[in-house]
Design an enzyme around this catalytic site. Structure first.
Site, mmCIF file in Angstrom:
data_model
loop_
_atom_site.group_PDB
_atom_site.id
_atom_site.type_symbol
_atom_site.label_atom_id
_atom_site.label_comp_id
_atom_site.label_asym_id
_atom_site.label_seq_id
_atom_site.Cartn_x
_atom_site.Cartn_y
_atom_site.Cartn_z
ATOM 1 N N TYR A 4 -5.939 5.121 -2.290
ATOM 2 C CA TYR A 4 -6.823 5.465 -1.486
ATOM 3 C C TYR A 4 -6.335 6.901 -1.443
ATOM 4 O O TYR A 4 -4.598 7.205 -1.972
ATOM 5 C CB TYR A 4 -5.953 5.170 0.499
ATOM 6 N N THR B 142 -5.060 9.347 -0.053
ATOM 7 C CA THR B 142 -2.821 10.062 0.351
ATOM 8 C C THR B 142 -2.339 8.908 -0.274
ATOM 9 O O THR B 142 -0.918 9.748 0.657
ATOM 10 C CB THR B 142 -3.020 9.815 2.197
ATOM 11 N N LYS B 143 -2.200 8.405 -0.647
ATOM 12 C CA LYS B 143 -1.320 7.447 -1.169
ATOM 13 C C LYS B 143 -0.410 7.616 -2.430
ATOM 14 O O LYS B 143 -1.010 9.311 -2.620
ATOM 15 C CB LYS B 143 -1.820 5.440 -1.550
ATOM 16 N N THR B 144 0.919 7.305 -2.677
ATOM 17 C CA THR B 144 1.592 7.899 -3.511
ATOM 18 C C THR B 144 0.919 8.449 -5.169
ATOM 19 O O THR B 144 1.465 9.167 -5.423
ATOM 20 C CB THR B 144 3.360 7.218 -3.992
ATOM 21 N N ALA C 157 0.183 -1.381 -0.034
ATOM 22 C CA ALA C 157 0.067 -0.339 -0.346
ATOM 23 C C ALA C 157 0.778 1.208 -0.097
ATOM 24 O O ALA C 157 0.547 2.196 -0.388
ATOM 25 C CB ALA C 157 -0.942 0.024 1.491
#
Ligand SMILES: *Cc1c(COP(=O)(O)O)cnc(C)c1O
Length: 385
Positions: free
Chosen positions: A183, A185-187, A158
């Protein structure tokens, strides 16, 4: 006073907006041509020709499909790190199996290989390592142990797009399954979304069936020539885990920026490293020669720091800067703690990281000035000014 600098923000440009508008105008909102393209472009991005990439509506869904496809069930045990998000362990409970919690290694904040070996029993079926913050777990030791004991490996990636270990992309290491998250906030972000990646034909086939209500497309295709379009075959009580084209449209454009995003994150991380070199803190772990996705920049206050974790977080917030803690470890969460009688003293590294760790803002939309503000405020507070 300057505006509030949030802990994280997605980086959405005109390209994503136009791609979504194109989807909205196309009339095809659910899983369709864009999800299919996102899957093939994602596999190509990882750079291995023989990968199956299966788009899902979250990494949690992907992890669930992975444990389901491996046939994990009641009575089985699955090894997980305690220092992770609850999704890593909850999918094991979905199958009625039990997670076994292991401390992390101070040199990586990923699962500790030695403690892991000591927790293996005759019921152990799999290991779910987490590439914490975007640094690869010690996959050499994990793979060796899994081979020796006949265990499956599902990588919780993740945080790890893109991450390399010994020059090899996470997702292409040849483990049973790797799961990425998109999601918010992910990279790379699609709002909600995930990707299950595997080289195993059997897992790919099962995950595709279970992703959409247990409808077997291959059985369908075999009959499609002499059956009407409305006809289909349900072969299992599957799930509703497919990725809609609206999300895939965002993902297609985000993926094209993934390398550029990583470079910006790595530059911001290097600047934090330089600015904090003299402070009584532990900088985030990294490994020589490996590339880090820098999803998170987690520092740990040392014992001689003049300020505690909680006070630092509230005082830096007063200066308009958002921070976070990754994570409240699972051995501190009521459900896991009580069900498995977990005690903090059995997880000393994770406990210390929890009590003294802070995640600083690190994202591509931060400007150089934003970062200077964080650096100045953080230095003042750690130095007791
Ligand atoms: C975000 C995250 C997940 C879950 O991802 P979703 O796409 O939100 O389901 C799982 N594991 C870790 C370590 C995460 O950070």
């Amino acid at each position: 006073m300057s505006r509030f600098l949030p802990f994280a923000l997605p980086d959405i440009g005109d390209e994503e907006i136009e791609e979504v508008v194109d989807t909205l105008r196309s009339g095809w909102l659910s899983t369709g041509p864009k999800a299919k393209r996102f899957e093939s472009e994602f596999a190509a991005f990882l750079g291995a020709g023989d990968l199956h990439a299966i788009a899902v509506n979250s990494a949690t869904a992907g992890l669930h499909l992975a444990v389901e496809a491996l046939g994990i069930s009641a009575g089985d045990e699955v090894i997980v790190p305690t220092h992770t998000f609850t999704a890593t362990a909850e999918v094991v409970r979905y199958m009625g199996a039990d997670p076994v919690f292991v401390d992390v290694d101070e040199r990586s904040y990923c699962i500790d290989a030695d403690s892991m070996a000591s927790r293996i029993t005759t019921r152990t079926r799999a290991i779910i390592p987490v590439h914490y913050a975007g640094l690869a777990a010690d996959m050499g030791a994990i793979t060796a142990l899994a081979h020796e004991k006949g265990l499956a490996i599902i990588e919780d990636a993740a945080h790890a797009l893109p991450t390399k270990l010994n020059g090899q992309m996470i997702g292409t290491l040849g483990t049973d399954c790797t799961v990425f998250s998109f999601y918010a906030t992910k990279t790379i972000a699609t709002g909600e979304g995930g990707m299950l990646v595997t080289r195993r034909e059997d897992i790919a086939r099962r995950a595709r069936v279970m992703r959409l209500h247990g409808i077997d497309r291959d059985a369908f295709d075999r009959y499609v020539s002499d059956k009407p379009a409305w006809w289909y075959q349900v072969v299992a009580p599957g799930f509703k885990y497919n990725m809609p084209d609206i999300a895939a449209a965002i993902g297609l454009q985000q993926l094209r920026k993934a390398d550029r995003f990583r470079e910006r994150r790595a530059l911001l991380a290097r600047r934090y490293d330089d600015a904090f070199a003299d402070l009584p803190i532990a900088l985030p772990p990294r490994r020589q020669g490996d590339s880090h996705a820098w999803h998170l920049y987690v520092i740990r206050l040392l014992a001689d720091a003049r300020i505690g974790r909680d006070e630092l977080i509230s005082r830096i917030a007063q200066r308009g800067i958002g921070t976070s803690v990754h994570y409240v470890p699972l051995h501190q969460q009521p459900y896991w703690r009580d069900r498995y009688s977990l005690r903090a003293e059995d997880f000393p590294v994770s406990q210390e990281l929890y009590e003294r760790g802070i995640s600083l803002p690190l994202y591509t939309r931060m400007t150089d000035d934003d970062q200077e503000r964080v650096i100045a405020a953080f230095r003042d507070l750690v130095l007791g000014r």
